[in-house]
Design an enzyme around this catalytic site. Structure first.
Site, PDB file in Angstrom:
ATOM      1  N   LEU A   4       0.727  -1.432  -0.062  1.00 32.57           N
ATOM      2  CA  LEU A   4      -0.012   0.412   0.110  1.00 32.57           C
ATOM      3  C   LEU A   4       0.737   1.011  -0.213  1.00 32.57           C
ATOM      4  CD1 LEU A   4      -3.232   0.574   0.156  1.00 32.57           C
ATOM      5  CD2 LEU A   4      -2.885   0.683   2.536  1.00 32.57           C
ATOM      6  N   ASP A   5       0.426   1.825  -1.277  1.00 35.97           N
ATOM      7  CA  ASP A   5       1.556   3.344  -1.122  1.00 35.97           C
ATOM      8  C   ASP A   5       1.407   4.291   0.403  1.00 35.97           C
ATOM      9  OD1 ASP A   5       2.269   2.470  -3.597  1.00 35.97           O
ATOM     10  OD2 ASP A   5       0.919   3.959  -4.785  1.00 35.97           O
ATOM     11  N   PRO A   6       2.366   5.142   0.516  1.00 33.09           N
ATOM     12  CA  PRO A   6       2.510   5.503   1.459  1.00 33.09           C
ATOM     13  C   PRO A   6       1.666   6.912   1.489  1.00 33.09           C
ATOM     14  CG  PRO A   6       4.837   5.436   0.640  1.00 33.09           C
ATOM     15  CD  PRO A   6       3.950   4.912  -0.093  1.00 33.09           C
ATOM     16  N   LEU A   7       0.943   7.477   0.390  1.00 35.70           N
ATOM     17  CA  LEU A   7      -0.166   8.257   0.129  1.00 35.70           C
ATOM     18  C   LEU A   7      -1.556   7.972   0.135  1.00 35.70           C
ATOM     19  CD1 LEU A   7       1.271  10.613  -2.812  1.00 35.70           C
ATOM     20  CD2 LEU A   7       1.594  10.944  -0.414  1.00 35.70           C
ATOM     21  N   ALA A   8      -1.211   6.336   0.846  1.00 41.56           N
ATOM     22  CA  ALA A   8      -2.236   5.711   0.945  1.00 41.56           C
ATOM     23  C   ALA A   8      -2.420   5.523   1.907  1.00 41.56           C
ATOM     24  CB  ALA A   8      -2.470   4.519  -0.026  1.00 41.56           C
TER      25      ALA A   8
END
Length: 298
Positions: A42-46
Site C-alpha cells: 500500500l503506497d505511503p500516500l494511501a
C-alpha cells in the site's frame, strides 16, 4: 504466534515500515524473533487495510497478493501529475470540468476486463530496473498495457452540481490494478485530466476496515497490551474458501504431504482441518486427487 494483524495504515507510512513496526512491537512484548510479512503493498500516500501476516500465516501472503481489493479514491480534475497522485510535478492541465451526468455515464465503461497502462512511477520492472527508478532519473519509459478486471465501480457520493472539480469513487478490482491509472483514464475519457488526491483501501481479500487497528493500537502491544486481543487467527485469512474436515488418518496423510484419493468433494481449493478445527494445510482437489498446496505447522 500464528495469525494476522490488520493495520489501518496511516498516511505517509510505507508497507515495509509497517512490517517493521509489527516486528518491533512483538519483540518489545517479549515474543522474540518472528516471521512477519505483508499481504499487498500500500503506497505511503494511501491509507487503509494492510494485512500483516505472522509466522505460519506468512505462507498465505502470496495468496493475499493475488486477492481482489476494494478502494475508495478521489479524482481531482484539471491537473495531471507525473506520479498521478498528489506528489510530483504537474505535467498536464485542462480547464474542462465534467458534470456528474457525464461522470455517471463514463464510469460503467470502465467495468469488466480492461486494458491499463501502469504509472511510470510504479514498482514494475522495465528492462530489469524498477520503473520509478528510471522515472526519477529522467528516463523516458514505455510500459506495456496489461489486462486487469474492474469488478465494480461506482460514484460514492453523487452530487448534482453544474461541473465537478473532483469526485470520489469506489472500486472493487483484481490484482495488478493501479487506481492511479484508472483515475487518469477516467479523466481522459471525460475530456480532461486528473490525479488521485485520496486513496483508501477498504478491503483486501477477506479482510476489511472493521478488523483493522490503528498504529497507536499496535504500539500498545510493545507497552504490554495483550497481543491476543488484536491478532486474528491464521484461519481468518482462509474464510473466503471452504473448509474441508478430515479424518485422523487423512489429516495425518496431509501433514506428511501425501496425495489423497477418494475424498468426497468437488474439485477446487480448500483449507483442510482436523477434528480439533486446527488448520493443517491449503489443499486442492483435482480430478479426484487431493494435494497439499501449503502445509501449516501450528
Amino acid at each position: 504466534m500464528h495469525g494476522w494483524i490488520i493495520l489501518d495504515k496511516p498516511l505517509g507510512l510505507g508497507s515495509t515500515q509497517a512490517v517493521a513496526a509489527v516486528k518491533r512491537n512483538l519483540r518489545e512484548a517479549g515474543y522474540g524473533k518472528v516471521k512477519v510479512g505483508h499481504g499487498g503493498t500500500l503506497d505511503p500516500l494511501a491509507t487503509g487495510v494492510l494485512p500483516i501476516a505472522i509466522d505460519e500465516a506468512t505462507k498465505l501472503c502470496g495468496r493475499m497478493l493475488d486477492a481482489s481489493k476494494v478502494y475508495d479514491f478521489t479524482i481531482k480534475f484539471g491537473e495531471e501529475t507525473a506520479g498521478l497522485d498528489a506528489e510530483g510535478e504537474v505535467v498536464a492541465t485542462s480547464d474542462i470540468r465534467p458534470t456528474m451526468e457525464q461522470i455517471t455515464k463514463v464510469v460503467p465503461t470502465f467495468t469488466g476486463t480492461i486494458e491499463q497502462i501502469p504509472p511510470a512511477y510504479s514498482a514494475i520492472k522495465v528492462d530489469g530496473k524498477r520503473a520509478y527508478d528510471r522515472a526519477r532519473a529522467g528516463e523516458a519509459i514505455e510500459i506495456a498495457a496489461r489486462q486487469v478486471t474492474i469488478y465494480a465501480l461506482s460514484v460514492s457520493e453523487p452530487v448534482r452540481e453544474a461541473t465537478m472539480n473532483e469526485v470520489t469513487l469506489s472500486a472493487h478490482v483484481s490484482k495488478g490494478t493501479y487506481i492511479r491509472s484508472l483515475a487518469r483514464d477516467i479523466s481522459h475519457a471525460l475530456g480532461t485530466v486528473g490525479h488521485v488526491t485520496m486513496l483508501r483501501r477498504a478491503k483486501a481479500g477477506p479482510f476489511t476496515l472493521d478488523q483493522a487497528i490503528s498504529l497507536d493500537k499496535l504500539n500498545e502491544i510493545g507497552k504490554g497490551a495483550p497481543a491476543k486481543d488484536i491478532i486474528l487467527p491464521l484461519e481468518a485469512g482462509l474464510v473466503d474458501i471452504p473448509a474441508l474436515d478430515l479424518s485422523p488418518d487423512a489429516a495425518k496423510a496431509i501433514q506428511q504431504g501425501r496425495v489423497l484419493t477418494g475424498v468426497a468433494t468437488k474439485d477446487g481449493l480448500y483449507w483442510a482441518r482436523d477434528a480439533e478445527m486446527r488448520a493443517l494445510a491449503l489443499v486442492e482437489q483435482i480430478d479426484g486427487e487431493l494435494k497439499t498446496v501449503r502445509g501449516f505447522n501450528l
